[in-house]
Design an enzyme around this catalytic site. Structure first.
Site, short mmCIF file in Angstrom:
data_model
loop_
_atom_site.label_atom_id
_atom_site.label_comp_id
_atom_site.label_asym_id
_atom_site.label_seq_id
_atom_site.Cartn_x
_atom_site.Cartn_y
_atom_site.Cartn_z
N GLY A 8 0.85 -1.21 0.00
CA GLY A 8 0.00 0.00 0.00
C GLY A 8 0.87 1.24 0.00
O GLY A 8 0.54 2.27 0.60
N GLY A 11 -0.59 4.71 -0.99
CA GLY A 11 -1.81 5.17 -0.33
C GLY A 11 -1.49 6.35 0.59
O GLY A 11 -0.37 6.88 0.59
N ARG A 35 -0.36 -1.28 -6.14
CA ARG A 35 -1.21 -2.06 -7.04
C ARG A 35 -1.83 -1.16 -8.08
O ARG A 35 -1.62 -1.31 -9.26
CB ARG A 35 -2.28 -2.79 -6.23
CG ARG A 35 -3.11 -3.69 -7.08
CD ARG A 35 -3.75 -4.82 -6.34
NE ARG A 35 -4.48 -5.63 -7.30
CZ ARG A 35 -5.75 -5.45 -7.62
NH1 ARG A 35 -6.45 -4.52 -7.03
NH2 ARG A 35 -6.33 -6.21 -8.52
N TYR A 139 -15.23 -2.84 7.19
CA TYR A 139 -13.87 -2.36 7.47
C TYR A 139 -13.55 -2.56 8.95
O TYR A 139 -12.50 -3.10 9.30
CB TYR A 139 -13.82 -0.88 7.09
CG TYR A 139 -12.54 -0.15 7.41
CD1 TYR A 139 -11.32 -0.55 6.87
CD2 TYR A 139 -12.57 1.00 8.22
CE1 TYR A 139 -10.16 0.15 7.16
CE2 TYR A 139 -11.41 1.71 8.48
CZ TYR A 139 -10.21 1.28 7.96
OH TYR A 139 -9.06 1.98 8.23
N LYS A 143 -10.90 -5.02 10.86
CA LYS A 143 -9.87 -4.52 11.79
C LYS A 143 -9.90 -5.31 13.10
O LYS A 143 -8.84 -5.66 13.64
CB LYS A 143 -10.07 -3.02 12.06
CG LYS A 143 -9.74 -2.12 10.86
CD LYS A 143 -8.32 -2.31 10.36
CE LYS A 143 -7.94 -1.38 9.24
NZ LYS A 143 -6.62 -1.71 8.63
C1 AKB Z 1 -11.80 5.90 7.47
O1 AKB Z 1 -12.43 6.93 7.75
O2 AKB Z 1 -12.29 4.91 6.94
C2 AKB Z 1 -10.34 5.86 7.88
C3 AKB Z 1 -10.16 5.34 9.28
C4 AKB Z 1 -10.63 6.14 10.43
O3 AKB Z 1 -9.64 4.28 9.46
N1 AKB Z 1 -9.75 7.14 7.74
#
Ligand code: AKB
Length: 313
Positions: A8, A11, A35, A139, A143
């Site tokens: 990444g 990024g 990528r 997401y 995590k």
């Molecule tokens: C998001 O807003 O998805 C990211 C984070 C807080 O991990 N910036």
């Protein structure tokens, strides 16, 4: 000498981290893996590949005699909701590949978690290190899974993997990603191009944030800390400043008093509301001496100057 791999690399975090690592260790010691968003002006060792491809990743580790991986490749909160399957494959599958390689090739690994690991059942203020983790986004789910995987690989296989729960990170070198806190970067593009911005969060949506230079400093400090100082192997709470769009706008108006802001909150507001507003990161401060340098005013000035210089090129 063993080299450093950054996934990444082009990024938001990678764009700043790679140049910092190059300064510290030399351009020939850092391998930048990208990528899609590869920067054509990049100076250094560049590889193109996909972290989901175990064989390709293993070939890179062998080719460059990699000793440390900063594994940053991943989708963010908003991008993840658009493509949940892809978010799972990249965020969890990619991390699992890196951890398996770390086990077999004795790699030291950095992997970022996020405030997105928290959810509505987490306290809103001064979130403690150990707390409820019930995120509402894929997401966030990736995590929490990743944090537990990291701790598992440390306990079961002795993999030296370290992690930070990044707040909203604000830098200007890369284009802002598809996240929720990213309004705080987009707003500077609006400021410089049109002296106006329409914000997708409410004026009072307070979120934990940090200027990118602080994030890079903290990331490298964590990786350089002696192993006996690391008491958290899921992911450290990591904080600097917390502000609302309204407070950021007040700061921007000190630079450009005529700046026009309007608020049109959308689905991203719900994501923001599921996250806490302030974080207790005392464990990071006690264990390995974390200390931020940038407050809201300093961050605003730095982002303004950085985005302006970038857009004038
Ligand atoms: C998001 O807003 O998805 C990211 C984070 C807080 O991990 N910036």
């Amino acid at each position: 000498m063993q080299k450093i791999l950054v996934t990444g690399a082009f990024g938001l975090v990678g764009s700043d981290l790679v140049s910092e690592l190059q300064k510290k260790h030399g351009n020939d010691q850092v391998i930048a893996l990208g990528r899609q968003t590869i920067d054509g002006n990049f100076h250094g060792i560049l590889e193109q590949g996909d972290v989901r491809d175990y064989a390709a990743m293993e070939a890179l580790i062998k080719k460059y005699n990699i000793g440390t991986v900063y594994h940053l490749a991943g989708l963010l909160s908003v991008g993840g909701e658009k493509q949940p399957d892809l978010a799972w494959d990249v965020n969890v599958g990619g991390l699992k590949n890196i951890l398996d390689l770390a086990k077999d090739y004795q790699l030291k690994v950095f992997w970022p978690s996020s405030i997105a690991a928290f959810g509505p059942t987490t306290p809103k203020h001064d979130v403690p290190q150990h707390t409820s983790l019930e995120p509402t986004t894929i997401y966030g789910v990736s995590k929490v899974t990743g944090e537990l995987l990291c701790q598992y690989y440390f306990k079961r296989y002795g993999v030296d993997v370290r992690s930070l729960r990044y707040p909203g990170l604000n830098g200007y070198k890369a284009a802002p990603g598809d996240g929720t806190t990213e309004y705080a970067i987009h707003i500077f593009y609006g400021l410089i191009k049109d002296n106006a911005y329409t914000c997708f969060l409410k004026e009072d949506a307070r979120l934990p944030m940090m200027y990118m230079d602080d994030a890079i400093k903290g990331t490298i400090a964590l990786m350089e800390a002696p192993a006996e100082k690391i008491s958290v192997r899921t992911s450290y709470n990591f904080a600097a400043i917390s502000f609302t769009p309204g407070e950021l706008v007040a700061e921007i108006k000190k630079i450009s008093p005529d700046f026009q802001i309007s608020y049109e909150p959308d689905a991203r507001q719900q994501i923001a509301e599921s996250w806490p507003q302030t974080i207790d990161d005392s464990r990071a401060r006690e264990d390995w001496g974390w200390q931020e340098s940038f407050d809201l005013a300093a961050m605003t000035r730095a982002l303004y100057e950085g985005v302006k210089a970038k857009l004038q090129k």
